[in-house]
Design a protein around this motif. Structure first.
Motif, mmCIF file in Angstrom:
data_model
loop_
_atom_site.group_PDB
_atom_site.id
_atom_site.type_symbol
_atom_site.label_atom_id
_atom_site.label_comp_id
_atom_site.label_asym_id
_atom_site.label_seq_id
_atom_site.Cartn_x
_atom_site.Cartn_y
_atom_site.Cartn_z
ATOM 1 N N ASN A 150 0.837 -1.205 0.000
ATOM 2 C CA ASN A 150 0.000 0.000 0.000
ATOM 3 C C ASN A 150 0.873 1.256 0.000
ATOM 4 N N ARG A 151 0.313 2.311 -0.614
ATOM 5 C CA ARG A 151 0.981 3.615 -0.660
ATOM 6 C C ARG A 151 1.235 4.103 0.771
ATOM 7 N N THR A 152 0.214 4.051 1.615
ATOM 8 C CA THR A 152 0.390 4.372 3.035
ATOM 9 C C THR A 152 0.804 3.067 3.708
ATOM 10 N N VAL A 153 2.122 2.923 3.930
ATOM 11 C CA VAL A 153 2.690 1.628 4.311
ATOM 12 C C VAL A 153 2.077 1.103 5.616
ATOM 13 N N ASP A 154 1.895 1.997 6.587
ATOM 14 C CA ASP A 154 1.383 1.569 7.897
ATOM 15 C C ASP A 154 0.047 0.844 7.799
ATOM 16 N N LYS A 155 -0.778 1.270 6.840
ATOM 17 C CA LYS A 155 -2.096 0.643 6.705
ATOM 18 C C LYS A 155 -1.968 -0.823 6.297
ATOM 19 N N ALA A 156 -1.008 -1.104 5.424
ATOM 20 C CA ALA A 156 -0.799 -2.498 4.981
ATOM 21 C C ALA A 156 -0.215 -3.336 6.113
ATOM 22 N N VAL A 157 0.701 -2.732 6.870
ATOM 23 C CA VAL A 157 1.331 -3.459 7.980
ATOM 24 C C VAL A 157 0.276 -3.777 9.038
ATOM 25 N N GLU A 158 -0.567 -2.782 9.329
ATOM 26 C CA GLU A 158 -1.629 -2.974 10.330
ATOM 27 C C GLU A 158 -2.645 -4.031 9.886
ATOM 28 N N LEU A 159 -2.964 -3.980 8.610
ATOM 29 C CA LEU A 159 -3.920 -4.946 8.066
ATOM 30 C C LEU A 159 -3.382 -6.370 8.218
ATOM 31 N N ALA A 160 -2.114 -6.551 7.887
ATOM 32 C CA ALA A 160 -1.501 -7.884 8.020
ATOM 33 C C ALA A 160 -1.524 -8.299 9.490
ATOM 34 N N ARG A 161 -1.230 -7.363 10.387
ATOM 35 C CA ARG A 161 -1.231 -7.677 11.821
ATOM 36 C C ARG A 161 -2.638 -8.112 12.278
ATOM 37 N N PHE A 162 -3.650 -7.413 11.783
ATOM 38 C CA PHE A 162 -5.035 -7.746 12.137
ATOM 39 C C PHE A 162 -5.339 -9.209 11.788
ATOM 40 N N PHE A 163 -4.915 -9.631 10.599
ATOM 41 C CA PHE A 163 -5.206 -11.009 10.181
ATOM 42 C C PHE A 163 -4.282 -12.017 10.877
ATOM 43 N N HIS A 164 -3.050 -11.590 11.209
ATOM 44 C CA HIS A 164 -2.167 -12.485 11.978
ATOM 45 C C HIS A 164 -2.802 -12.780 13.340
ATOM 46 N N ASP A 165 -3.395 -11.740 13.946
ATOM 47 C CA ASP A 165 -4.021 -11.911 15.259
ATOM 48 C C ASP A 165 -5.154 -12.923 15.202
ATOM 49 N N GLN A 166 -5.701 -13.127 14.013
ATOM 50 C CA GLN A 166 -6.778 -14.112 13.883
ATOM 51 C C GLN A 166 -6.273 -15.428 13.330
ATOM 52 N N GLY A 167 -4.963 -15.610 13.341
ATOM 53 C CA GLY A 167 -4.415 -16.914 13.018
ATOM 54 C C GLY A 167 -3.782 -17.057 11.647
ATOM 55 N N ALA A 168 -3.754 -15.995 10.834
ATOM 56 C CA ALA A 168 -3.106 -16.113 9.519
ATOM 57 C C ALA A 168 -1.593 -16.210 9.716
ATOM 58 N N ALA A 169 -0.956 -17.128 8.991
ATOM 59 C CA ALA A 169 0.479 -17.351 9.162
ATOM 60 C C ALA A 169 1.269 -16.141 8.672
ATOM 61 N N SER A 170 2.187 -15.655 9.511
ATOM 62 C CA SER A 170 2.950 -14.464 9.131
ATOM 63 C C SER A 170 4.007 -14.793 8.069
ATOM 64 N N ARG A 171 4.267 -16.071 7.855
ATOM 65 C CA ARG A 171 5.175 -16.457 6.761
ATOM 66 C C ARG A 171 4.500 -16.214 5.410
ATOM 67 N N VAL A 172 3.190 -16.363 5.400
ATOM 68 C CA VAL A 172 2.460 -16.267 4.131
ATOM 69 C C VAL A 172 1.974 -14.844 3.891
#
Ligand code: ATR
Length: 276
Positions: A150-172
């Motif tokens: 994402n252009r606003t990098v923090d938004k993409a990082v936060e989004l990934a964190r949100f899904f990691h918190d629900q069990g999405a693998a951070s490797r993927v």
């Protein structure tokens, strides 16, 4: 007769009535499907009125998808994860919400375009509602990697964190900026930004695209968007816009409401605008 509608603002150009009427005709279902231009800031009042008049379900488009999520009493996982709903079903006092956009996208890529996502390196551009809705259905296909840029990098990082918190693998699943992409090429690149709507191009390095890959723009009917032009320049063999996603998400809603899954191929053919 059972009443359905699509609500948005603007709504004039919506293809949903045409799609649902075609589904109803082909599957022998008797229903009406109309367009509602919802006054801004008045989603709940407009939905209440439609229900009071006997409405059975709504499709929801810009700018009301978040309002629809807040309005519903029962959220499916897809709507909860996306924080947005694109389909509502009314059952007595209950209002059930779904978000079929991501499922529609994946069905289009895997079934219609014949590109399995499993084991593939997938790049999603943008970190707004469209990306949110796509993440779980894409992860369910088990890609080797799913990078959200994402252009606003923090938004993409936060989004990934949100899904990691629900069990999405951070490797993927990973989030970052366009600058992080300079050394990587992806099998499937999906433009989920709103840039194409204003004929803009996200700052995607051309090296992120592969000639034997798929470049998919979620917008529909805009021809060769700047993103698809870049993909053509990179000699990407498979280019697609969002027509199949639009029809597939509609088919999911139709099946949810009516218990019959309509055939999508003839409607997709009818609505396809050549990519030139
Ligand atoms: P939607 O619900 O359609 O996803 P949104 O939530 O407004 O819409 O999000 C729009 C997305 O498109 C955002 O990721 C936005 O990037 P920023 O978060 O940095 O604003 C992205 N976007 C819009 N125009 C863009 C452009 N010209 N280049 C790159 N990204 C763009």
């Amino acid at each position: 007769m059972d009443r359905y509608a699509v609500i948005g603002n603007p709504i004039q150009h919506s293809k949903s009535p045409l799609i649902h009427q075609a589904f109803a005709q082909a599957s022998g279902q008797t229903l009406t499907y109309e367009k509602i231009e919802g006054p801004l800031g008045q989603f709940a009042a407009t939905a209440d009125r439609f229900r009071a008049e006997g409405g059975r379900g709504l499709n929801v488009t810009v700018p009301f998808k978040t309002d629809a999520c807040a309005y519903a009493t029962d959220l499916a996982e897809s709507a909860r994860a996306a924080g947005a709903a694109n389909a509502l079903k009314f059952e007595g006092n209950r209002c059930l919400a779904q978000n079929f956009d991501g499922i529609g996208l994946v069905r289009d890529i895997v079934h219609n375009l014949g590109r399995p996502v499993q084991g593939q390196r997938v790049l999603l551009l943008g970190a707004g509602g469209a990306t949110r809705g796509a993440i779980l259905p894409l992860l369910a296909e088990q890609p080797a990697r799913l990078f959200v840029a994402n252009r606003t990098v923090d938004k993409a990082v936060e989004l990934a964190r949100f899904f990691h918190d629900q069990g999405a693998a951070s490797r993927v699943l990973e989030g970052g900026g366009y600058a992080d992409l300079s050394n990587d090429a992806f099998d499937i690149v999906i433009n989920a930004t709103s840039a194409s709507l204003s004929a803009d191009l996200p700052p995607l390095p051309i090296t992120a695209l592969k000639a034997d890959g798929l470049a998919y723009d979620m917008v529909y009917g805009k021809g060769l968007t700047p993103f698809l032009q870049l993909a053509r320049q990179a000699q990407v063999q498979h280019l697609a816009d969002g027509v199949g996603m639009l029809v597939e998400q509609a088919a999911e809603a139709f099946a949810w409401w009516r218990g019959v899954r309509p055939d999508t191929q003839s409607v997709i053919r009818q609505l396809t605008v050549p990519l030139v």
